[in-house]
Design a protein around this motif. Sequence first.
Motif, PDB file in Angstrom:
ATOM      1  N   ASN A 165       3.525  -9.805 -24.620  1.00  0.00           N
ATOM      2  CA  ASN A 165       2.463 -10.526 -24.668  1.00  0.00           C
ATOM      3  C   ASN A 165       2.180 -12.023 -23.985  1.00  0.00           C
ATOM      4  OD1 ASN A 165       1.126  -8.298 -25.713  1.00  0.00           O
ATOM      5  ND2 ASN A 165       1.484  -8.792 -27.862  1.00  0.00           N
ATOM      6  N   ARG A 185      -0.840 -10.470 -18.006  1.00  0.00           N
ATOM      7  CA  ARG A 185       0.088 -10.633 -19.244  1.00  0.00           C
ATOM      8  C   ARG A 185       1.136  -9.675 -19.057  1.00  0.00           C
ATOM      9  NH1 ARG A 185      -1.096  -7.780 -24.130  1.00  0.00           N
ATOM     10  NH2 ARG A 185      -2.716  -6.878 -22.822  1.00  0.00           N
ATOM     11  N   THR A 211       2.633  -6.954 -20.819  1.00  0.00           N
ATOM     12  CA  THR A 211       2.421  -6.239 -22.098  1.00  0.00           C
ATOM     13  C   THR A 211       3.535  -5.895 -22.850  1.00  0.00           C
ATOM     14  OG1 THR A 211       2.723  -4.205 -20.732  1.00  0.00           O
ATOM     15  CG2 THR A 211       0.363  -5.058 -20.926  1.00  0.00           C
ATOM     16  N   ARG A 212       4.781  -6.101 -22.429  1.00  0.00           N
ATOM     17  CA  ARG A 212       5.894  -5.854 -23.241  1.00  0.00           C
ATOM     18  C   ARG A 212       6.184  -7.080 -24.217  1.00  0.00           C
ATOM     19  NH1 ARG A 212       9.545  -5.111 -18.048  1.00  0.00           N
ATOM     20  NH2 ARG A 212       8.436  -7.045 -17.752  1.00  0.00           N
ATOM     21  N   TRP A 249     -10.785 -10.549 -19.388  1.00  0.00           N
ATOM     22  CA  TRP A 249     -11.181 -11.128 -20.766  1.00  0.00           C
ATOM     23  C   TRP A 249     -12.624 -11.843 -20.497  1.00  0.00           C
ATOM     24  CZ3 TRP A 249      -8.053 -10.523 -25.060  1.00  0.00           C
ATOM     25  CH2 TRP A 249      -6.670  -9.863 -24.950  1.00  0.00           C
ATOM     26  N   PHE A 297      -9.051   7.352 -16.244  1.00  0.00           N
ATOM     27  CA  PHE A 297      -7.586   6.833 -16.140  1.00  0.00           C
ATOM     28  C   PHE A 297      -7.193   5.702 -16.061  1.00  0.00           C
ATOM     29  CE2 PHE A 297      -6.057  11.600 -15.825  1.00  0.00           C
ATOM     30  CZ  PHE A 297      -7.453  12.033 -16.015  1.00  0.00           C
ATOM     31  N   ARG A 298      -5.963   5.300 -16.393  1.00  0.00           N
ATOM     32  CA  ARG A 298      -5.445   4.058 -16.664  1.00  0.00           C
ATOM     33  C   ARG A 298      -3.906   4.041 -16.299  1.00  0.00           C
ATOM     34  NH1 ARG A 298     -10.199   3.600 -16.447  1.00  0.00           N
ATOM     35  NH2 ARG A 298     -11.577   2.378 -17.802  1.00  0.00           N
ATOM     36  N   ARG A 299      -3.621   2.857 -15.680  1.00  0.00           N
ATOM     37  CA  ARG A 299      -2.101   2.668 -15.553  1.00  0.00           C
ATOM     38  C   ARG A 299      -1.476   2.470 -16.862  1.00  0.00           C
ATOM     39  NH1 ARG A 299       0.999  -0.632 -11.930  1.00  0.00           N
ATOM     40  NH2 ARG A 299       2.609   0.555 -12.541  1.00  0.00           N
ATOM     41  N   ASN A 300      -1.886   1.683 -17.519  1.00  0.00           N
ATOM     42  CA  ASN A 300      -1.260   1.334 -18.982  1.00  0.00           C
ATOM     43  C   ASN A 300       0.033   1.113 -18.898  1.00  0.00           C
ATOM     44  OD1 ASN A 300      -1.499   1.159 -21.813  1.00  0.00           O
ATOM     45  ND2 ASN A 300      -0.887   3.143 -22.066  1.00  0.00           N
ATOM     46  N   VAL A 301       0.140  -0.008 -17.771  1.00  0.00           N
ATOM     47  CA  VAL A 301       1.628  -0.421 -17.701  1.00  0.00           C
ATOM     48  C   VAL A 301       2.360  -1.341 -18.712  1.00  0.00           C
ATOM     49  CG1 VAL A 301       1.161  -2.810 -16.532  1.00  0.00           C
ATOM     50  CG2 VAL A 301       2.720  -1.410 -15.600  1.00  0.00           C
ATOM     51  N   ALA A 302       3.775  -0.979 -18.966  1.00  0.00           N
ATOM     52  CA  ALA A 302       4.584  -1.718 -19.685  1.00  0.00           C
ATOM     53  C   ALA A 302       5.285  -2.919 -18.762  1.00  0.00           C
ATOM     54  CB  ALA A 302       5.588  -0.869 -20.028  1.00  0.00           C
ATOM     55  N   PHE A 348     -11.444  -8.185 -24.980  1.00  0.00           N
ATOM     56  CA  PHE A 348     -10.664  -7.681 -23.990  1.00  0.00           C
ATOM     57  C   PHE A 348     -11.362  -6.756 -23.235  1.00  0.00           C
ATOM     58  CE2 PHE A 348      -7.524  -4.194 -22.858  1.00  0.00           C
ATOM     59  CZ  PHE A 348      -6.774  -5.109 -22.042  1.00  0.00           C
ATOM     60  N   GLN A 359       0.411  -7.118 -16.401  1.00  0.00           N
ATOM     61  CA  GLN A 359      -0.931  -6.321 -16.193  1.00  0.00           C
ATOM     62  C   GLN A 359      -2.014  -7.264 -15.714  1.00  0.00           C
ATOM     63  OE1 GLN A 359      -2.398  -2.778 -18.574  1.00  0.00           O
ATOM     64  NE2 GLN A 359      -3.451  -4.566 -19.647  1.00  0.00           N
TER      65      GLN A 359
END
Lengths: 93, 403
Positions: free
Chosen positions: A74, A69, A71-72, A55, A43-48, A20, A51
């Motif tokens: 997968n 993908r 992220t809620r 890879w 810093f990252r958005r790290n969105v739910a 990843f 995204q």
Amino acid sequence: MSFLLTCPHCGVREVADFAFGGEVSVRPRETPTFRELSRYNYFRRNVAGVQREWWYHRSGCRTWFQAERDTRTNVVLRVGLPGELGAELGVGP
Amino acid sequence: MREIFRSGRMWRRRGDLRDSYDVVIVGGGAHGLATAYYLGQLGVKKVAVLEKGYIGSGAAGRNTTILRSNYKTPEGARFYDASIHMYERLSQELEFNLLFSQCGHLTLAHTDRAMFVMANRAEVNRLHGIDSKLVDTAQVKRLCPPLNVSPDATYPVMGALYHPPGGIIRHDAVVWGYARGADRLGVEIHPYTEVTGFERSGSRITGVRTNRGTVRVGQVVNATAGWSSLLGEMAGVELPITTHILQACVTEPVKPLLDVVIVSSQMHVYISQSDRGEFVMGSEIEPWTTYRMQGTLNFLQDLTRHTLELFPQLEHARLLRSWAGLCDLSPDYSPILGRTEVENFHLSAGWGTYGFKAAPIVGRTLADLVHTGKTPELIAPFALERFYEDQLVSELAAAAVSH
Ligand SMILES: Cc1cc2nc3c(=O)[nH]c(=O)nc-3n(C[C@H](O)[C@H](O)[C@H](O)COP(=O)(O)OP(=O)(O)OC[C@H]3O[C@@H](n4cnc5c(N)ncnc54)[C@H](O)[C@@H]3O)c2cc1C
Ligand SMILES: [Zn+2]
């Protein structure tokens, strides 16, 4: 089960086949301030939600590619080589 | 004493939300509830804890409960040590048995390099008055007779970092104890209350939007661990955090065999035996980010293989349960605590795989910050601003696998 990912070259594989590379982020301008550079580094958005991410097909063709993908869940919606997915996040198939 | 035999609620049934609170704490895990409890002790009125699920439904109720303070940086060692000392007195204080057993903690070394890093850690620890020392293989065997230290193991044990005050605790009890304590001090606890946004005026938050209506607010504490980035985005505060799953599992109860915590970073596994007799085992995070709390088969395969190398006696033990929880990883494996660029929005985040041990000290220091407006000295090194200034507090060597 974790989840499946489709390599643009090799097809569907288990996620453990890949490394990843994190969310795709926007590069700072050419001569960034120290703050801009640190922001880019850490810093990252790290969105739910959906995204765009990097890879690397470690146990296969050894190519870097991008995926979208959710992220809620997968669920992987799209994959493509760098540049193939366009500027906007897709809404998936 | 009589208390024990009386059935009753641990905390009051939630009422309607009021129109306004002095402090809203988002997240009903160990950190949110501890902060609420210490705010109550300071006499702060009108405090509410808003939790989107049930109390303790996040990492607080899913962790493997290892408490220790043998961290690598002086800032970390001092901070976690203060927390362990608070835990030592917490059952008394909360009048609730937290089943804290300081059975000792062994971090195994399988290489020369690991021995060197651990010798260094032991020195840093001792400088801060933390009981921590390097032990050789024979001493490891004495401290943990069932451990396989044979030289023909895949990764033979060369020694260990031994931390006698480390141990395990009952995580649910910590959550319930703090919740009951906070409730008794007048804090309102609102389960099934999800924060969906904030109302801002200039550089302050003025209101908290929830699925049960909007409330006006004096100060907000974001104690949502794995979900911190989402709350940060609602408040307009960017965070250097990524969210990953961490998994754990337990065997069926077996007779008492292991009375020390065993960690092996090289083999990506840590093991303890609970008071119920279950072997509790965990591994490292999955490398990809996700908000979905679902485990993987790879985890179980790798973990059981490595555990059996260390404890071949468990060959016939059956797995009872496995589960996953969310972890909010920071770039330097240290927490992010205190103020943000939004004046009245404070933070407890960046807890990765190691935040449960910090709940008491986080609660106390954040309560102080909210109450006095001043950042306590103990948490000053962990400010969010350090990432903009590139002043990291790197615990990589001491926190990456070993909770
Ligand atoms: C498998 C596993 C093993 C671990 N092992 C250890 C260990 O051995 N030792 C150790 O020290 N640490 C360990 N940790 C880490 C530790 O559990 C966490 O760092 C710590 O619990 C985080 O703090 P918390 O308890 O406040 O978080 P949580 O319990 O996750 O609390 C956050 C809460 O916020 C709520 N929330 C999120 N969004 C919203 C919203 N919008 N509105 C309202 N509420 C919201 C969530 O539902 C959740 O209940 C482990 C973690 C996991 C997953
Ligand atoms: Zn490939």
